[in-house]
Write a protein that holds these residues in place. Structure first.
Motif, short mmCIF file in Angstrom:
data_model
loop_
_atom_site.label_atom_id
_atom_site.label_comp_id
_atom_site.label_asym_id
_atom_site.label_seq_id
_atom_site.Cartn_x
_atom_site.Cartn_y
_atom_site.Cartn_z
N GLU A 75 0.82 -1.16 -0.13
CA GLU A 75 0.01 -0.01 -0.05
C GLU A 75 0.85 1.27 0.06
O GLU A 75 0.55 2.44 -0.53
N ASP A 76 1.99 1.36 0.65
CA ASP A 76 2.87 2.54 0.70
C ASP A 76 3.22 2.75 -0.69
O ASP A 76 3.19 3.86 -1.17
N LEU A 77 3.69 2.01 -1.31
CA LEU A 77 4.15 1.85 -2.62
C LEU A 77 3.00 2.09 -3.81
O LEU A 77 3.19 3.24 -4.35
N ARG A 78 1.97 1.74 -3.59
CA ARG A 78 0.84 1.77 -4.33
C ARG A 78 0.32 3.36 -4.13
O ARG A 78 -0.03 4.00 -5.25
N HIS A 79 0.30 3.86 -2.93
CA HIS A 79 -0.16 5.31 -2.53
C HIS A 79 0.82 6.23 -3.26
O HIS A 79 0.27 7.11 -4.05
N LEU A 80 2.09 6.19 -3.42
CA LEU A 80 3.23 7.07 -3.81
C LEU A 80 2.89 7.04 -5.49
O LEU A 80 2.87 8.07 -5.87
N LEU A 81 2.84 5.89 -6.06
CA LEU A 81 2.62 5.93 -7.66
C LEU A 81 1.37 6.51 -8.08
O LEU A 81 1.29 7.24 -9.08
N ALA A 82 0.38 6.43 -6.93
CA ALA A 82 -0.98 6.85 -7.62
C ALA A 82 -1.11 8.38 -7.17
O ALA A 82 -1.66 8.91 -8.04
N ASP A 83 -0.76 8.79 -6.04
CA ASP A 83 -0.77 10.16 -5.63
C ASP A 83 0.09 11.00 -6.17
O ASP A 83 -0.13 11.96 -6.51
N SER A 84 1.16 10.47 -6.69
CA SER A 84 2.08 11.35 -7.74
C SER A 84 1.64 11.33 -9.03
O SER A 84 2.26 11.97 -9.72
N LEU A 96 11.60 -5.03 -9.08
CA LEU A 96 10.49 -5.04 -10.10
C LEU A 96 9.21 -5.47 -9.46
O LEU A 96 8.10 -5.14 -9.85
N GLY A 97 9.09 -6.80 -8.84
CA GLY A 97 8.03 -7.42 -8.26
C GLY A 97 7.01 -6.58 -7.57
O GLY A 97 5.91 -6.47 -8.00
N PRO A 98 7.53 -5.58 -6.45
CA PRO A 98 6.77 -5.13 -5.77
C PRO A 98 6.16 -3.92 -6.40
O PRO A 98 5.14 -3.29 -6.26
N VAL A 99 6.94 -3.29 -7.61
CA VAL A 99 6.29 -2.07 -8.23
C VAL A 99 5.48 -2.50 -9.38
O VAL A 99 4.50 -1.91 -9.66
N GLU A 100 5.66 -3.87 -9.83
CA GLU A 100 4.72 -4.41 -10.98
C GLU A 100 3.33 -4.55 -10.25
O GLU A 100 2.36 -4.61 -11.05
N ALA A 101 3.49 -4.98 -9.00
CA ALA A 101 2.18 -5.41 -8.29
C ALA A 101 1.21 -4.26 -8.19
O ALA A 101 -0.07 -4.47 -8.22
#
Length: 218
Positions: A75-84, A96-101
């Protein structure tokens, strides 16, 4: 321009001219991928020469580089990618794995090879550092692209809002009174009265900012 090393990572070193040339190529790559001024470019990388080059390249393309803690996932990574509202994400191969997810549908990945000194420091085996084959490789793009001819202008006016970074705020003591009202105890300024000039010395507890030397190529 001097050919002396400007940045080092383990046994590897690059001169200022080399870093600037590679950053100019990355800027051209990003613009070819559709990056426009004030778009966000995220880096999910460890400390590496390519990390610096990606940030400089994003700035030359007019984009805003957003460094991400490479430990993040879920969720931390998801929020940063979506919010930015990230458009492009530079990612070390083993991350790559966590980012692709959690990658947003309209974002693209540029895969960055893990340099030997980083692989050794983090005990990353060959299986974790081998190219995935799912995304364009940074070194391949650099080899096939020419440097950008003119840096893009960064158009930041009116770009502050949701998904586009926090609005900068002054310290409370330096903010003006709400709704244009004078502060309590401040006499109204009459006609012909000269406006008050700001203090030339920093307030108690405040410090003048020094020039940040964050550019290793300077």
């Amino acid at each position: 321009m001097s050919n002396a090393p400007a940045i080092r990572s383990g046994p590897r070193a690059r001169s200022r001219a080399e870093v600037q040339r590679r950053a100019a190529i990355i800027a051209n790559v990003l613009q070819t991928m559709g990056i426009r001024p004030a778009d966000r470019v995220v880096t999910v990388m460890r400390n590496d020469i390519a990390f610096v080059e990606a940030h400089l390249g994003a700035q030359l393309a007019g984009a805003l580089p957003v460094p991400c803690n490479w430990h993040w996932s879920g969720e931390d990574l998801r929020h940063l990618l979506a919010d930015s509202a990230a458009k492009v994400v530079f990612v070390h191969t083993d991350l790559l794995g966590p980012v692709e997810a959690v990658l947003p549908p309209d974002a693209r990945i540029i895969e960055v090879g893990v340099p030997p000194e980083v692989a050794e420091a983090y005990a990353l085996g060959a299986a974790r550092t081998a190219a995935s084959g799912r995304h364009p490789l940074l070194e391949t793009l650099i080899a096939e692209t020419e440097p950008i001819t003119e840096p893009a202008e960064r158009q930041l006016i009116g770009m502050v809002g949701r998904g586009q970074g926090p609005r900068p705020r002054l310290p409370r003591r330096l903010q003006g009174p709400p709704s244009g009202r004078p502060r309590k105890g401040t006499p109204p300024r009459g006609l012909g009265q000269a406006p008050q000039t700001p203090p030339t010395r920093p307030l108690r507890g405040e410090h003048r900012p020094h020039h940040l030397r964050t550019n290793p190529c300077g």
